[in-house]
Design a protein around this motif. Structure first.
Motif, PDB file in Angstrom:
ATOM      1  N   THR A 140       5.435 -17.326  -9.404  1.00  0.00           N
ATOM      2  CA  THR A 140       4.600 -17.495 -10.583  1.00  0.00           C
ATOM      3  C   THR A 140       3.232 -16.915 -10.268  1.00  0.00           C
ATOM      4  O   THR A 140       2.539 -17.398  -9.355  1.00  0.00           O
ATOM      5  CB  THR A 140       4.480 -18.985 -10.962  1.00  0.00           C
ATOM      6  N   ILE A 141       2.880 -15.836 -10.984  1.00  0.00           N
ATOM      7  CA  ILE A 141       1.585 -15.190 -10.797  1.00  0.00           C
ATOM      8  C   ILE A 141       1.005 -14.870 -12.169  1.00  0.00           C
ATOM      9  O   ILE A 141       1.741 -14.807 -13.159  1.00  0.00           O
ATOM     10  CB  ILE A 141       1.686 -13.903  -9.943  1.00  0.00           C
ATOM     11  N   ASN A 142      -0.310 -14.652 -12.212  1.00  0.00           N
ATOM     12  CA  ASN A 142      -0.924 -14.337 -13.505  1.00  0.00           C
ATOM     13  C   ASN A 142      -0.665 -12.874 -13.866  1.00  0.00           C
ATOM     14  O   ASN A 142      -0.172 -12.092 -13.055  1.00  0.00           O
ATOM     15  CB  ASN A 142      -2.410 -14.702 -13.517  1.00  0.00           C
ATOM     16  N   GLU A 143      -1.007 -12.513 -15.089  1.00  0.00           N
ATOM     17  CA  GLU A 143      -0.715 -11.170 -15.597  1.00  0.00           C
ATOM     18  C   GLU A 143      -1.417 -10.075 -14.795  1.00  0.00           C
ATOM     19  O   GLU A 143      -0.847  -9.006 -14.574  1.00  0.00           O
ATOM     20  CB  GLU A 143      -1.108 -11.068 -17.066  1.00  0.00           C
ATOM     21  N   ASP A 144      -2.652 -10.321 -14.370  1.00  0.00           N
ATOM     22  CA  ASP A 144      -3.369  -9.317 -13.581  1.00  0.00           C
ATOM     23  C   ASP A 144      -2.658  -9.036 -12.260  1.00  0.00           C
ATOM     24  O   ASP A 144      -2.542  -7.887 -11.837  1.00  0.00           O
ATOM     25  CB  ASP A 144      -4.809  -9.762 -13.300  1.00  0.00           C
ATOM     26  N   LEU A 145      -2.184 -10.079 -11.610  1.00  0.00           N
ATOM     27  CA  LEU A 145      -1.476  -9.905 -10.343  1.00  0.00           C
ATOM     28  C   LEU A 145      -0.135  -9.215 -10.561  1.00  0.00           C
ATOM     29  O   LEU A 145       0.258  -8.359  -9.759  1.00  0.00           O
ATOM     30  CB  LEU A 145      -1.278 -11.254  -9.655  1.00  0.00           C
ATOM     31  N   ALA A 146       0.547  -9.555 -11.633  1.00  0.00           N
ATOM     32  CA  ALA A 146       1.830  -8.899 -11.933  1.00  0.00           C
ATOM     33  C   ALA A 146       1.614  -7.409 -12.180  1.00  0.00           C
ATOM     34  O   ALA A 146       2.377  -6.571 -11.688  1.00  0.00           O
ATOM     35  CB  ALA A 146       2.495  -9.560 -13.144  1.00  0.00           C
ATOM     36  N   GLU A 147       0.581  -7.067 -12.921  1.00  0.00           N
ATOM     37  CA  GLU A 147       0.277  -5.662 -13.177  1.00  0.00           C
ATOM     38  C   GLU A 147      -0.095  -4.935 -11.892  1.00  0.00           C
ATOM     39  O   GLU A 147       0.369  -3.819 -11.635  1.00  0.00           O
ATOM     40  CB  GLU A 147      -0.863  -5.540 -14.192  1.00  0.00           C
ATOM     41  N   ALA A 148      -0.916  -5.569 -11.054  1.00  0.00           N
ATOM     42  CA  ALA A 148      -1.323  -4.954  -9.787  1.00  0.00           C
ATOM     43  C   ALA A 148      -0.117  -4.744  -8.867  1.00  0.00           C
ATOM     44  O   ALA A 148       0.022  -3.680  -8.240  1.00  0.00           O
ATOM     45  CB  ALA A 148      -2.375  -5.810  -9.095  1.00  0.00           C
ATOM     46  N   LEU A 149       0.746  -5.726  -8.786  1.00  0.00           N
ATOM     47  CA  LEU A 149       1.938  -5.594  -7.944  1.00  0.00           C
ATOM     48  C   LEU A 149       2.849  -4.496  -8.474  1.00  0.00           C
ATOM     49  O   LEU A 149       3.387  -3.691  -7.702  1.00  0.00           O
ATOM     50  CB  LEU A 149       2.684  -6.925  -7.860  1.00  0.00           C
ATOM     51  N   SER A 150       2.987  -4.432  -9.771  1.00  0.00           N
ATOM     52  CA  SER A 150       3.800  -3.391 -10.374  1.00  0.00           C
ATOM     53  C   SER A 150       3.247  -1.999 -10.055  1.00  0.00           C
ATOM     54  O   SER A 150       3.992  -1.084  -9.715  1.00  0.00           O
ATOM     55  CB  SER A 150       3.849  -3.609 -11.892  1.00  0.00           C
ATOM     56  N   TYR A 179      14.644   1.814   4.792  1.00  0.00           N
ATOM     57  CA  TYR A 179      15.479   1.895   3.589  1.00  0.00           C
ATOM     58  C   TYR A 179      15.805   0.503   3.050  1.00  0.00           C
ATOM     59  O   TYR A 179      15.858   0.296   1.833  1.00  0.00           O
ATOM     60  CB  TYR A 179      16.765   2.681   3.860  1.00  0.00           C
ATOM     61  N   THR A 180      16.003  -0.457   3.933  1.00  0.00           N
ATOM     62  CA  THR A 180      16.268  -1.828   3.502  1.00  0.00           C
ATOM     63  C   THR A 180      15.040  -2.406   2.808  1.00  0.00           C
ATOM     64  O   THR A 180      15.163  -3.073   1.768  1.00  0.00           O
ATOM     65  CB  THR A 180      16.684  -2.703   4.703  1.00  0.00           C
ATOM     66  N   MET A 181      13.858  -2.137   3.360  1.00  0.00           N
ATOM     67  CA  MET A 181      12.612  -2.559   2.701  1.00  0.00           C
ATOM     68  C   MET A 181      12.510  -1.949   1.313  1.00  0.00           C
ATOM     69  O   MET A 181      12.159  -2.635   0.342  1.00  0.00           O
ATOM     70  CB  MET A 181      11.395  -2.128   3.528  1.00  0.00           C
ATOM     71  N   ARG A 182      12.817  -0.661   1.222  1.00  0.00           N
ATOM     72  CA  ARG A 182      12.739   0.027  -0.062  1.00  0.00           C
ATOM     73  C   ARG A 182      13.689  -0.610  -1.069  1.00  0.00           C
ATOM     74  O   ARG A 182      13.324  -0.853  -2.225  1.00  0.00           O
ATOM     75  CB  ARG A 182      13.087   1.503   0.105  1.00  0.00           C
ATOM     76  N   ASP A 183      14.891  -0.927  -0.632  1.00  0.00           N
ATOM     77  CA  ASP A 183      15.865  -1.544  -1.528  1.00  0.00           C
ATOM     78  C   ASP A 183      15.380  -2.911  -2.013  1.00  0.00           C
ATOM     79  O   ASP A 183      15.545  -3.257  -3.189  1.00  0.00           O
ATOM     80  CB  ASP A 183      17.218  -1.678  -0.842  1.00  0.00           C
ATOM     81  N   ALA A 184      14.772  -3.686  -1.113  1.00  0.00           N
ATOM     82  CA  ALA A 184      14.249  -4.997  -1.497  1.00  0.00           C
ATOM     83  C   ALA A 184      13.112  -4.854  -2.506  1.00  0.00           C
ATOM     84  O   ALA A 184      13.062  -5.576  -3.513  1.00  0.00           O
ATOM     85  CB  ALA A 184      13.776  -5.757  -0.258  1.00  0.00           C
ATOM     86  N   LEU A 185      12.215  -3.905  -2.254  1.00  0.00           N
ATOM     87  CA  LEU A 185      11.102  -3.688  -3.181  1.00  0.00           C
ATOM     88  C   LEU A 185      11.592  -3.178  -4.528  1.00  0.00           C
ATOM     89  O   LEU A 185      11.013  -3.510  -5.568  1.00  0.00           O
ATOM     90  CB  LEU A 185      10.084  -2.730  -2.570  1.00  0.00           C
ATOM     91  N   ASP A 186      12.660  -2.407  -4.524  1.00  0.00           N
ATOM     92  CA  ASP A 186      13.248  -1.953  -5.789  1.00  0.00           C
ATOM     93  C   ASP A 186      13.738  -3.136  -6.621  1.00  0.00           C
ATOM     94  O   ASP A 186      13.629  -3.126  -7.854  1.00  0.00           O
ATOM     95  CB  ASP A 186      14.395  -0.978  -5.539  1.00  0.00           C
ATOM     96  N   GLN A 187      14.264  -4.152  -5.970  1.00  0.00           N
ATOM     97  CA  GLN A 187      14.706  -5.345  -6.690  1.00  0.00           C
ATOM     98  C   GLN A 187      13.525  -6.085  -7.311  1.00  0.00           C
ATOM     99  O   GLN A 187      13.599  -6.555  -8.452  1.00  0.00           O
ATOM    100  CB  GLN A 187      15.471  -6.284  -5.745  1.00  0.00           C
ATOM    101  N   VAL A 188      12.421  -6.179  -6.565  1.00  0.00           N
ATOM    102  CA  VAL A 188      11.213  -6.817  -7.105  1.00  0.00           C
ATOM    103  C   VAL A 188      10.683  -5.998  -8.278  1.00  0.00           C
ATOM    104  O   VAL A 188      10.321  -6.551  -9.326  1.00  0.00           O
ATOM    105  CB  VAL A 188      10.132  -6.979  -6.007  1.00  0.00           C
ATOM    106  N   ARG A 189      10.650  -4.682  -8.119  1.00  0.00           N
ATOM    107  CA  ARG A 189      10.189  -3.797  -9.198  1.00  0.00           C
ATOM    108  C   ARG A 189      11.038  -4.001 -10.450  1.00  0.00           C
ATOM    109  O   ARG A 189      10.523  -4.101 -11.562  1.00  0.00           O
ATOM    110  CB  ARG A 189      10.242  -2.339  -8.749  1.00  0.00           C
ATOM    111  N   SER A 190      12.336  -4.090 -10.275  1.00  0.00           N
ATOM    112  CA  SER A 190      13.237  -4.298 -11.404  1.00  0.00           C
ATOM    113  C   SER A 190      12.950  -5.624 -12.111  1.00  0.00           C
ATOM    114  O   SER A 190      12.948  -5.692 -13.349  1.00  0.00           O
ATOM    115  CB  SER A 190      14.684  -4.245 -10.916  1.00  0.00           C
ATOM    116  N   SER A 191      12.691  -6.653 -11.353  1.00  0.00           N
ATOM    117  CA  SER A 191      12.372  -7.955 -11.949  1.00  0.00           C
ATOM    118  C   SER A 191      11.062  -7.898 -12.724  1.00  0.00           C
ATOM    119  O   SER A 191      10.942  -8.477 -13.805  1.00  0.00           O
ATOM    120  CB  SER A 191      12.296  -9.037 -10.873  1.00  0.00           C
ATOM    121  N   LEU A 192      10.087  -7.206 -12.173  1.00  0.00           N
ATOM    122  CA  LEU A 192       8.813  -7.049 -12.886  1.00  0.00           C
ATOM    123  C   LEU A 192       9.021  -6.265 -14.176  1.00  0.00           C
ATOM    124  O   LEU A 192       8.441  -6.601 -15.218  1.00  0.00           O
ATOM    125  CB  LEU A 192       7.775  -6.353 -12.000  1.00  0.00           C
TER     126      LEU A 192
END
Length: 64
Positions: A11-21, A43-56
């Motif tokens: 749970t993060i605020n909109e500014d943090l979500a935008e910055a992370l994105s 490559y494993t790190m990249r795959d994990a970050l891709d999942q976070v990006r997708s959720s955002l």
């Protein structure tokens, strides 16, 4: 070998979500590789970050 899936909620605020994105859009493989022990880990790190990006993106934070 089947790996166990992990679900977590952040749970993060909109500014943090935008910055992370924006960060996830801009970070490249070279930065990941610099912080990984080898290419496989990078490559494993990249795959994990891709999942976070997708959720955002699903939450409406898609800077593209």
């Amino acid at each position: 070998m089947t790996q166990k899936m992990v679900t977590f909620t952040v749970t993060i605020n909109e500014d943090l979500a935008e910055a992370l994105s924006q960060f996830l859009k801009r970070v490249g493989f070279s930065e990941l590789r610099q912080n990984a022990v080898d290419d496989v880990e990078a490559y494993t790190m990249r795959d994990a970050l891709d999942q976070v990006r997708s959720s955002l993106q699903g939450a409406g934070y898609d800077p593209r």
